[in-house]
Design an enzyme around this catalytic site. Structure first.
Site, short mmCIF file in Angstrom:
data_model
loop_
_atom_site.label_atom_id
_atom_site.label_comp_id
_atom_site.label_asym_id
_atom_site.label_seq_id
_atom_site.Cartn_x
_atom_site.Cartn_y
_atom_site.Cartn_z
N ASP A 185 40.60 44.25 40.03
CA ASP A 185 41.52 45.31 40.44
C ASP A 185 42.71 45.46 39.49
O ASP A 185 43.19 46.57 39.27
CB ASP A 185 41.98 45.08 41.88
CG ASP A 185 40.84 45.36 42.86
OD1 ASP A 185 40.03 46.25 42.54
OD2 ASP A 185 40.77 44.71 43.91
N ARG B 58 40.66 52.35 43.69
CA ARG B 58 41.73 51.97 42.73
C ARG B 58 42.24 53.11 41.86
O ARG B 58 43.45 53.24 41.69
CB ARG B 58 41.29 50.79 41.86
CG ARG B 58 41.07 49.51 42.62
CD ARG B 58 42.30 49.06 43.37
NE ARG B 58 41.93 48.05 44.35
CZ ARG B 58 42.75 47.53 45.25
NH1 ARG B 58 44.00 47.91 45.30
NH2 ARG B 58 42.31 46.63 46.10
N ASP C 226 51.27 38.64 49.72
CA ASP C 226 51.59 38.74 48.29
C ASP C 226 52.58 39.87 48.00
O ASP C 226 53.60 39.66 47.33
CB ASP C 226 50.32 39.00 47.46
CG ASP C 226 49.42 37.77 47.38
OD1 ASP C 226 49.93 36.65 47.57
OD2 ASP C 226 48.21 37.94 47.12
N SER D 221 40.32 36.78 51.61
CA SER D 221 41.01 37.90 50.99
C SER D 221 40.17 39.14 51.32
O SER D 221 38.99 39.18 51.03
CB SER D 221 41.10 37.69 49.48
OG SER D 221 41.32 38.93 48.86
N1 ARG Z 1 34.67 42.46 44.20
C1 ARG Z 1 35.03 43.75 44.66
C2 ARG Z 1 35.37 44.64 43.52
O1 ARG Z 1 35.70 44.17 42.47
C3 ARG Z 1 36.16 43.72 45.67
C4 ARG Z 1 37.47 43.20 45.17
C5 ARG Z 1 38.54 43.02 46.23
N2 ARG Z 1 38.09 42.08 47.20
C6 ARG Z 1 38.86 41.45 48.09
N3 ARG Z 1 38.24 40.75 48.98
N4 ARG Z 1 40.15 41.50 48.07
O2 ARG Z 1 35.32 45.85 43.63
#
Ligand code: ARG
Length: 408
Positions: A124, A95, A15, A176
């Site tokens: 995110d 983040r 991406d 992912s």
């Molecule tokens: N669900 C988790 C969160 O919101 C992880 C998000 C990212 N997950 C991923 N497999 N890219 O903190």
């Protein structure tokens, strides 16, 4: 001279690689990529060269592992932050740090736009953008995944091939994955079906508990004011402790979670997490709190931890409430020092012993032997007063609490 200068949050995955070229063309922009190293192993090697080969004019790779553990993960640990009671928040804790990095570099580079590769239905994007807008309200944000023409990874791969964008996509493993020192989150593919058991290839940091060693392993963690400072008596940096516990825990199949969670945007998602170190540290830390913290503070703290976890999950790191709760947790960690010994065995984590100079446990009060120093007579009046309001209710009303007599 290009019209725009865009700082792109770059992971080196498909991406964000496609994004560099796409933003460059669509926004007539000079592209600067930014990669924060939070301890992720995938894609981080040669990422600078890759970014330049993809069309960036400059590539920042910043090692933030120390800051991540000391200024972010330790807050989550001291705050007992487990989202919906389970998820140690690895992605969510990372983040705000990445948002801060993006903003700092955007300011330094005089960029007018920040772009990121989060999707339009995840958490995110919220965490990134709430963080960045809070820290720098005047910088524009673009989320190409919410607006570009590609409808599938295959279309992105075709675009990448057409423009000679280097990628390392494995279509066999369509997960992912988000990884850092505090844990790994894995979603998509077969995991989207909640009836399916996560296959072994959905895990990378932990072994299947069934395949873990037949011998148990014992570890001792020493905490000072709520923070781990030693492992098995050896002083180590936070990063070293976390990395070691990820290894040891992973080897014993500790810290796997398969969870349905409520996302910020309202949908439910299913994700598997691996967080051996975070799970071990939270487990040990709460045991030490139980030993060293008074009842009222501990009970109050449990509610505050829930709020804290929600704030972290929802992206409200840079807020007065988060700051205030952080001060509260720091204050109540003053006495949370001591040793916790744990045993790791085939996915199970057992607390073997707890020791602290600040222990509030009094054997003299707890014992059922003749050394007992507790005044049993005190209990009578105590219970009378404790139940007094309820005795009055029964005397003055006909409340039955929905209960019938148990005898005819
Ligand atoms: N669900 C988790 C969160 O919101 C992880 C998000 C990212 N997950 C991923 N497999 N890219 O903190």
């Amino acid at each position: 001279m290009k019209k725009n200068k865009i700082v792109v949050a770059y992971s080196g995955g498909l991406d964000t690689s496609v994004m560099v070229k796409w933003l460059h063309d669509k926004y007539d922009a000079e592209i600067i990529t930014v990669t924060g190293n939070l301890g992720q192993k995938d894609e981080i090697e040669n990422i600078e060269q890759k970014a330049i080969a993809t069309g960036a004019s400059k590539a920042y790779v910043v090692n933030l592992q120390k800051e991540f553990i000391e200024d972010y993960a330790w807050k989550a640990l001291k705050g007992g932050a487990l989202y919906e009671g389970e998820y140690p928040l690895a992605t969510a804790v990372g983040r705000p740090l990445l948002a801060k990095l993006m903003v700092d570099i955007a300011k330094k580079e005089n960029a007018n736009i920040i772009a990121h590769g989060c999707t339009g239905k995840g958490n995110d994007q919220v965490r990134f953008e709430v963080g960045m807008k809070t820290l720098a309200p005047d910088i524009d944000i673009i989320a190409p995944l919410r607006e570009w023409e590609f409808k599938s990874r295959e279309e992105e791969i075709l675009y990448a091939q057409k423009h000679n964008i280097p990628t390392s996509v494995n279509l066999e493993k369509p997960y992912s994955i988000d990884e850092n020192l505090w844990g790994i989150a894995t979603e998509c593919g077969i995991l989207e079906d909640t009836e399916e058991v996560p296959p072994d290839d959905a895990f990378q940091m932990t072994v299947n508990p069934k395949d873990a060693p037949n011998e148990a392993e014992t570890i001792k963690i020493t905490f000072e004011k709520g923070i781990p400072v030693k492992l098995d008596g050896i002083e180590m940096s936070g990063q070293q402790i976390v990395a070691s516990l990820n290894d040891i825990g992973g080897k014993h199949g500790i810290g796997r979670f398969d969870i349905i969670e409520n996302r910020v945007v309202g949908i439910k998602s299913r994700e598997v997490y691996e967080a051996p170190a975070a799970h071990i540290l939270h487990t040990a830390h709460i045991q030490l709190e139980k030993l060293t913290m008074d009842k009222d503070t501990f009970r109050y703290k449990q509610n505050a931890s829930n709020t804290y976890a929600n704030l972290i999950y929802d992206g409200f790191w840079f807020t007065p409430l988060f700051e205030g709760l952080t001060a509260f947790f720091n204050s109540i960690q003053e006495r949370v020092s001591g040793d916790i010994v744990l045993e790791l065995y085939k996915g199970n984590l057992t607390v073997l012993s707890r020791t602290s100079e600040n222990s509030l446990y009094s054997q003299e009060l707890a014992t059922y032997t003749e050394e007992d120093a507790f005044n049993h007579k005190d209990a009578e009046g105590f219970i009378n007063l404790l139940s007094l309001p309820h005795q009055v209710i029964t005397k003055h009303t006909s409340k039955t609490y929905g209960l019938k007599s148990l005898v005819d």
